[in-house]
Design a protein around this motif. Sequence first.
Motif, mmCIF file in Angstrom:
data_model
loop_
_atom_site.group_PDB
_atom_site.id
_atom_site.type_symbol
_atom_site.label_atom_id
_atom_site.label_comp_id
_atom_site.label_asym_id
_atom_site.label_seq_id
_atom_site.Cartn_x
_atom_site.Cartn_y
_atom_site.Cartn_z
ATOM 1 N N CYS A 88 0.818 -1.209 0.000
ATOM 2 C CA CYS A 88 0.000 0.000 0.000
ATOM 3 C C CYS A 88 0.852 1.261 0.000
ATOM 4 C CB CYS A 88 -0.918 0.038 1.224
ATOM 5 S SG CYS A 88 -2.145 -1.291 1.260
ATOM 6 N N ALA A 89 0.277 2.326 -0.547
ATOM 7 C CA ALA A 89 0.869 3.660 -0.484
ATOM 8 C C ALA A 89 -0.157 4.597 0.123
ATOM 9 C CB ALA A 89 1.256 4.139 -1.883
ATOM 10 N N TYR A 90 0.250 5.362 1.135
ATOM 11 C CA TYR A 90 -0.611 6.374 1.751
ATOM 12 C C TYR A 90 -0.199 7.747 1.223
ATOM 13 C CZ TYR A 90 -1.746 2.790 5.310
ATOM 14 O OH TYR A 90 -2.152 1.644 5.968
ATOM 15 N N ASP A 91 -1.182 8.617 1.042
ATOM 16 C CA ASP A 91 -0.958 9.930 0.437
ATOM 17 C C ASP A 91 -0.204 10.839 1.400
ATOM 18 O OD1 ASP A 91 -1.042 12.394 -0.801
ATOM 19 O OD2 ASP A 91 -3.170 12.304 -1.306
ATOM 20 N N ARG A 92 1.113 10.800 1.323
ATOM 21 C CA ARG A 92 1.978 11.525 2.261
ATOM 22 C C ARG A 92 1.731 13.031 2.242
ATOM 23 N NH1 ARG A 92 6.852 14.014 1.265
ATOM 24 N NH2 ARG A 92 8.150 14.405 3.127
ATOM 25 N N ASN A 93 1.664 13.627 1.053
ATOM 26 C CA ASN A 93 1.506 15.088 0.981
ATOM 27 C C ASN A 93 0.229 15.546 1.669
ATOM 28 O OD1 ASN A 93 3.907 15.533 -0.355
ATOM 29 N ND2 ASN A 93 2.988 15.502 -2.401
ATOM 30 N N SER A 94 -0.857 14.835 1.466
ATOM 31 C CA SER A 94 -2.117 15.207 2.120
ATOM 32 C C SER A 94 -2.020 15.016 3.627
ATOM 33 C CB SER A 94 -3.269 14.364 1.558
ATOM 34 O OG SER A 94 -3.512 14.668 0.203
ATOM 35 N N MET A 95 -1.373 13.954 4.049
ATOM 36 C CA MET A 95 -1.292 13.668 5.476
ATOM 37 C C MET A 95 -0.384 14.658 6.206
ATOM 38 S SD MET A 95 -1.197 9.516 5.071
ATOM 39 C CE MET A 95 -1.313 9.059 6.792
ATOM 40 N N LEU A 96 0.591 15.224 5.522
ATOM 41 C CA LEU A 96 1.449 16.236 6.134
ATOM 42 C C LEU A 96 0.699 17.527 6.425
ATOM 43 C CD1 LEU A 96 4.741 15.746 4.082
ATOM 44 C CD2 LEU A 96 4.444 15.326 6.530
ATOM 45 N N SER A 97 -0.417 17.749 5.726
ATOM 46 C CA SER A 97 -1.204 18.965 5.950
ATOM 47 C C SER A 97 -2.521 18.689 6.656
ATOM 48 C CB SER A 97 -1.477 19.662 4.616
ATOM 49 O OG SER A 97 -2.282 18.842 3.772
#
Length: 529
Positions: A253-262
Amino acid sequence: MRFATDRVLFLAACAASLLPLAAQAADGVEVTPAMTHDHLPSLRGTMPKPDDYDGTKHEKEWKKIPHVDSGRFVQDAATQGTHVTGAASTIAGMGFDGVGNGFTGPQGKFTVNAAPPDTTGAVGATQYVQWVNSSFAVFDKTTGQAVYGPVAGNTLWSGFGGPCETQNDGDPIVKYDRIANRWVMMQFAVPSGGPYYQCVAVSQTSDATGGWYRYAFQYTNFPDYPKAGVWPDAYYVTFNMFSGNSFAGPRLCAYDRNSMLSGAAATQQCFQLSTSYGSVLPADLDGATLPPAGAPNYMLSKGSSALNFWKMHVDWANPANTTLSAAVSLPVAAFNAACSGGTCIPQAGTAQKLDSLADRLMYRLAYRNFGSYESLVVNHAVAVGTTRKNTYAAVRWYELRNLTAATPTVYQQSTYAPDSTFRWLGSIAMDKMGNIALGYSTSSSTLHPGIRFATRLTTDALNTLSNETTLLQGNGSQLQNLSRWGDYSTMALDPVDDCTFWYTNEYLPSNGTFNWSTRIASFKIAGCQ
């Protein structure tokens, strides 16, 4: 801002049980939104969850995976059978006890109620965060003093609602995202009968005791043994999926890092592999130099005298463009899994044997970009000896290069077995100079379990480790009817100097069961600066 109340979360979970969980893109990737997300203003200002210890000790199930092994006993041709004194010495740094039985910090005393600890930790700008199965603590990395904790793991999801808040099930991972100077912490929530969740929190600053963004990703099958890697385009997380007691294959799986950082709404994109493959690790970035622009995440599992290699590239704008390459088999020196993948590690003063976890690669798959080349290092436990009945456990380690090629190169490989002491449960990494450090557990019929590491200077002869060092020699063995040990340990690199290794693993201060402690220690190889 709160994005989901407990009632909304409950209704969403109910709806998910009636509707298809994932949207299918053309290439087979499954795209799923986080079931809920919100933010925690301050961990320091949060009332710790009560200790759920009721006096009952429990042994966490080892969900074994079908490990592929050589069909016959083989002599390990990659064995390093002697101790070597290397050219560069190691320089000791910090050394202090982490969370374990009797450990006391600002939030009180920790009592072990489960085994094994699943010891994980990471180092940041000023702090070291360690998590064992049911509790975590934050340490000042210059003094070794706990500044927060120990608290129950689900304290991080206080007020979140649903199983992430009400369950405290462990299998934790702590990461420091050095690209953004943020912490990433996760554990699963596995209520009886499901659905199941991976609970993920991303800190809002480099202070682990401050604010957090929180997420819950849902799965139908049991998502066992989650492992995570930080990458520029995503947090990559892998699982061993189980349907009941039956292995259903790895999930990548890949989690949406950019969205989670904000703290924004986030999705996951996942591929489900067949049961032909065992436990998979995602590449985890070390160092200040990022992978080349657009580089996929590299993933690896153990095969039959081989390593299976994948490349996963995620496209958040158009999931139909997300790809997972076909598995490539990389031949390595033939091996047999330690203990045939099961339980055989001896200890001093008892007939009780310990689990080897030799059915899988051990965390982490550490990645580093040196500019002129990229490198991956990883390890697992193998059997060394003259016959199948006369073997001991040793750590097989690898360095892979030429990662962008269709078939990467096994640049070096070796089985570290300088004597007949059992060595297993390793974790490996490289510093910015290309030096290697491998930490592991040790034990034998005349030795209580302990913690050691060995190193390799980048200019040393290939396929060799040197300067074995004892971080801590345990004073006790785990007694009758408790075989569970470790599940994983963690070697991490300090982001400030990119030279200092930080290692955490378990030990016993005295004979007993459910009385484990953990150690946190740092060191660096002379010449790295």
